[in-house]
Scaffold this motif. Structure first.
Motif: not given
Length: 257
Positions: A126-146
């Motif tokens: 769980t995690g969104g995009k506090p402070g902007g950026g392109t990818l959310t924390e949740g999506r990046i964590m999903q990618q890193v785990l995989l």
């Protein structure tokens, strides 16, 4: 100005090092007209800066936030899912060619992967995009785990901007699956604020903290100021400020139904 930005600006003013810089500046401004007040502000700010920057004080303050021990096998066996809280990103990281996780998020994710391999429990990130950026924390964590651990997430919550959002939005993913008992992975100093928010959503929470602190003085170096000591003290004071803010918001909500 977004609510997230306004909240963080207020927090920056109320926390070191900016608060101490403001006190020191006020002392320098008043040194002619109010010399006693000025000297008091200068001594207070410099003493506080030195003390808060020592590893001993940083560890002591973090220990005040710890509410559990490392999670045991029995608690994991009783759980139905693992929830990992995002801890921040590095936006537009040059070496990764885009947004990536910061060290805090990676530490949490690594421990979640360890718990998953020992238990087989499904993972929610769980995690969104506090402070902007392109990818959310949740999506990046999903990618890193995989890609780095070979583990597929069962749920990705990617809209949360605060810990309160983490709890509320994660529960919306879990409750339709009849999941009530979770292992909550975050830093030990974050659990005092995070755990009650998840319990308020009707979830039974087994805290899985990482990086438990020490308040011992093992050498003279623990009493000398360091950047890491100031960082730890700031983390701790930020958490206590967040806890007070959530309590105030809860009180105001109850007073104005």
């Amino acid at each position: 100005m977004s609510a997230w930005l306004a909240t963080n600006l207020i927090a920056a003013v109320l926390l070191p090092p900016l608060l101490l810089v403001l006190l020191l500046t006020a002392g320098l401004i008043f040194h002619r007209r109010r010399p006693r007040l000025a000297m008091s502000l200068i001594i207070l700010s410099t003493t506080a800066l030195y003390t808060l920057a020592t590893p001993w004080m940083g560890g002591l303050l973090l220990r005040t936030l710890e509410i559990s021990r490392p999670i045991g096998v029995t608690d994991i066996q009783k759980a139905e899912a693992i929830v990992v809280l995002g801890g921040g990103r590095r936006i537009a990281s040059a070496e990764y060619g885009g947004d990536t996780l910061n060290g805090i998020s990676l530490e949490r994710l690594r421990y979640a992967a360890r718990l998953h391999r020992s238990s087989g429990l499904p993972i929610l990130v769980t995690g969104g995009k506090p402070g902007g950026g392109t990818l959310t924390e949740g999506r990046i964590m999903q990618q890193v785990l995989l890609s780095e651990y070979g583990i597929a997430c069962h749920w990705v919550e990617d809209a949360a901007l605060t810990t309160w959002d983490n709890a509320r939005l994660s529960a919306q993913h879990l409750k339709p699956k009849q999941i009530q008992r979770i292992v909550l992975v975050t830093h030990a100093w974050h659990l005092r604020r995070a755990l009650p928010l998840f319990e308020a959503q009707g979830l039974s929470v087994a805290p899985a903290g990482i990086q438990f602190s020490s308040a011992r003085i093992d050498s003279i170096l623990d009493c000398l100021p360091t950047p890491a000591g100031l960082r730890d003290s700031t983390f701790a004071l930020h958490e206590w400020l967040g806890i007070l803010w959530y309590k105030l918001r809860s009180f105001l909500s109850e007073s104005n139904p």
